[in-house]
Design an enzyme around this catalytic site. Sequence first.
Site, PDB file in Angstrom:
ATOM      1  N   GLY A 159       0.881  -1.151   0.049  1.00  7.47           N
ATOM      2  CA  GLY A 159       0.022   0.210  -0.156  1.00  7.47           C
ATOM      3  C   GLY A 159       0.775   1.300  -0.044  1.00  7.47           C
ATOM      4  O   GLY A 159       1.984   1.241  -0.605  1.00  7.47           O
ATOM      5  N   ARG A 160       0.231   2.185   0.528  1.00  2.04           N
ATOM      6  CA  ARG A 160       1.095   3.606   0.651  1.00  2.04           C
ATOM      7  C   ARG A 160       2.582   3.393   1.248  1.00  2.04           C
ATOM      8  O   ARG A 160       3.293   3.790   0.575  1.00  2.04           O
ATOM      9  CB  ARG A 160       0.420   4.749   1.217  1.00  2.04           C
ATOM     10  CG  ARG A 160      -1.013   5.277   0.739  1.00  2.04           C
ATOM     11  CD  ARG A 160      -1.440   6.353   1.525  1.00  2.04           C
ATOM     12  NE  ARG A 160      -2.804   6.831   0.955  1.00  2.04           N
ATOM     13  CZ  ARG A 160      -3.965   6.533   1.627  1.00  2.04           C
ATOM     14  NH1 ARG A 160      -4.080   5.547   2.366  1.00  2.04           N
ATOM     15  NH2 ARG A 160      -5.084   6.915   1.022  1.00  2.04           N
ATOM     16  N   ILE A 161       2.517   2.855   2.405  1.00  3.67           N
ATOM     17  CA  ILE A 161       3.814   2.701   3.020  1.00  3.67           C
ATOM     18  C   ILE A 161       4.562   1.962   2.434  1.00  3.67           C
ATOM     19  O   ILE A 161       5.911   2.121   2.045  1.00  3.67           O
ATOM     20  CB  ILE A 161       3.475   2.483   4.738  1.00  3.67           C
ATOM     21  CG1 ILE A 161       2.719   3.560   5.336  1.00  3.67           C
ATOM     22  CG2 ILE A 161       4.659   2.142   5.329  1.00  3.67           C
ATOM     23  CD1 ILE A 161       2.325   3.195   6.690  1.00  3.67           C
ATOM     24  N   ARG A 181      -2.487  -8.545  -1.874  1.00  3.54           N
ATOM     25  CA  ARG A 181      -3.532  -9.232  -2.255  1.00  3.54           C
ATOM     26  C   ARG A 181      -3.675  -9.350  -3.849  1.00  3.54           C
ATOM     27  O   ARG A 181      -4.411 -10.443  -4.326  1.00  3.54           O
ATOM     28  CB  ARG A 181      -4.777  -8.522  -1.640  1.00  3.54           C
ATOM     29  CG  ARG A 181      -5.047  -8.799  -0.124  1.00  3.54           C
ATOM     30  CD  ARG A 181      -6.389  -8.371   0.443  1.00  3.54           C
ATOM     31  NE  ARG A 181      -6.140  -6.707   0.462  1.00  3.54           N
ATOM     32  CZ  ARG A 181      -7.060  -5.866   0.752  1.00  3.54           C
ATOM     33  NH1 ARG A 181      -8.269  -6.274   1.043  1.00  3.54           N
ATOM     34  NH2 ARG A 181      -6.844  -4.503   0.684  1.00  3.54           N
ATOM     35  N   THR A 241       6.959  -2.628  11.074  1.00  4.59           N
ATOM     36  CA  THR A 241       6.391  -1.116  11.563  1.00  4.59           C
ATOM     37  C   THR A 241       4.977  -1.177  11.443  1.00  4.59           C
ATOM     38  O   THR A 241       4.379  -0.033  11.325  1.00  4.59           O
ATOM     39  CB  THR A 241       7.152  -0.071  10.937  1.00  4.59           C
ATOM     40  OG1 THR A 241       7.041  -0.510   9.368  1.00  4.59           O
ATOM     41  CG2 THR A 241       8.688  -0.089  11.195  1.00  4.59           C
ATOM     42  N   ARG A 243       1.911  -3.934  12.493  1.00  5.33           N
ATOM     43  CA  ARG A 243       1.023  -4.375  13.791  1.00  5.33           C
ATOM     44  C   ARG A 243       1.566  -5.738  14.287  1.00  5.33           C
ATOM     45  O   ARG A 243       2.216  -6.385  13.545  1.00  5.33           O
ATOM     46  CB  ARG A 243      -0.291  -4.328  13.310  1.00  5.33           C
ATOM     47  CG  ARG A 243      -1.125  -3.105  13.093  1.00  5.33           C
ATOM     48  CD  ARG A 243      -1.566  -2.512  14.799  1.00  5.33           C
ATOM     49  NE  ARG A 243      -2.242  -1.271  14.402  1.00  5.33           N
ATOM     50  CZ  ARG A 243      -1.677   0.044  14.189  1.00  5.33           C
ATOM     51  NH1 ARG A 243      -0.444   0.234  14.181  1.00  5.33           N
ATOM     52  NH2 ARG A 243      -2.685   1.061  14.103  1.00  5.33           N
ATOM     53  N   GLU A 272       0.905  -4.647  23.212  1.00  3.85           N
ATOM     54  CA  GLU A 272       1.682  -3.110  23.714  1.00  3.85           C
ATOM     55  C   GLU A 272       0.725  -2.490  24.855  1.00  3.85           C
ATOM     56  O   GLU A 272      -0.581  -3.037  24.945  1.00  3.85           O
ATOM     57  CB  GLU A 272       1.626  -2.299  22.431  1.00  3.85           C
ATOM     58  CG  GLU A 272       2.476  -2.351  21.381  1.00  3.85           C
ATOM     59  CD  GLU A 272       2.748  -1.232  20.459  1.00  3.85           C
ATOM     60  OE1 GLU A 272       2.343  -0.408  20.886  1.00  3.85           O
ATOM     61  OE2 GLU A 272       2.950  -1.680  19.294  1.00  3.85           O
ATOM     62  N   HIS A 290       7.301   2.016  19.343  1.00  2.41           N
ATOM     63  CA  HIS A 290       6.147   2.746  18.544  1.00  2.41           C
ATOM     64  C   HIS A 290       6.347   3.806  17.983  1.00  2.41           C
ATOM     65  O   HIS A 290       5.640   4.848  18.293  1.00  2.41           O
ATOM     66  CB  HIS A 290       4.835   2.435  19.104  1.00  2.41           C
ATOM     67  CG  HIS A 290       3.741   2.173  17.997  1.00  2.41           C
ATOM     68  ND1 HIS A 290       2.873   1.319  18.355  1.00  2.41           N
ATOM     69  CD2 HIS A 290       3.501   2.702  16.855  1.00  2.41           C
ATOM     70  CE1 HIS A 290       1.743   1.255  17.589  1.00  2.41           C
ATOM     71  NE2 HIS A 290       2.473   2.190  16.613  1.00  2.41           N
ATOM     72  N   GLY A 292       6.979   5.132  14.772  1.00  2.00           N
ATOM     73  CA  GLY A 292       6.526   4.933  13.349  1.00  2.00           C
ATOM     74  C   GLY A 292       6.042   6.318  12.966  1.00  2.00           C
ATOM     75  O   GLY A 292       6.656   7.073  11.957  1.00  2.00           O
TER      76      GLY A 292
END
Length: 328
Positions: A159-161, A181, A241, A243, A272, A290, A292
């Site tokens: 995706g974007r990241i 996917r 980075t 989940r 977490e 965390h 990011g």
Amino acid sequence: MAARKPKVIVTRKLPGPVETRMRELFDAELNVTDEPFSRAQLGDALGRADVLAPTITDKIDAALLEKAGPKLKLIANFGVGVDHIDVAAANAKGIAVTNTPGVLTEDTADLTMALIMAVARRIVEGANVTQAGDFHGWTPTWMMGHRITGKRLGIIGMGRIGQAVARRARAFGLQIHYHNRKPVSPRIAEELEATYWESLDQMMARMDIVSVHSPHTPATYHLLSARRLRLLQPHAILINTARGEIIDETALAELLKEGAIAGAGLDVFEHEPKINPKLLGLPNAVLLPHLGSATIEGRIDMGEKVIINIRTWMDGHKPPDRVIPSMM
């Protein structure tokens, strides 16, 4: 007469400019102590607010949503991930849910590259030795890591990241591979010179570095299971980075302890803020709290997204970042 400002309850302390703007625009109730809300406090907030502005630390499930008052019409999440919110239950009660996509892309991609470099070049390990006063001079065979130029990077979730990471990685001379996917558009694939793998297992077994950028959904829980982690080569590095729930942390810790893989860089964890104790103290694991989205610019941009979603809802329009169950 001025229109009534909506009651917006914010569950955590946000950057100063964001809180100031919220106070100007809304009847905003802020969390000045930054202590996470208890379940009882969340229930109370749901009962009093027109809009709840929670964060990832707030678990809002179907049972809790039963405490929502008749005024509550919007949950404007401060963050991209909404796996802590039962979106379907909220929608069933007529409560819209929004998030803050897009604004964290570059920051998270930067941190991903930082983790790749930190693990491959043993940067944290070397810094700790130096800070402890144990550096006694250069030697030809001490503290050797791995070159990343020319290596294969396997991205899980394009995706974007994932795409932002790929662009950075190409500048470092990495070869881009990915599992998604479905394949990205031919234009993006050509730009990134990216190789698509329909089989995650086949990609995992052939990569030097694997980086996780998938959302947490029921389908991605422990996507990197003990079996799948065993497919990694002994020199491979794993980065997460996204989940924590996507990786079987206990299995990963065992592999790292055995030296069955070279290292891991983790910015997120399954439970977490608790961290699997088996991961702590491993020299080949770089663990971050965390970070990011932890830039001043990124967090302010997140807050502005929250405000835009609330303002759009106030004006009677569909918020631009509404999340619907079918997206989960």
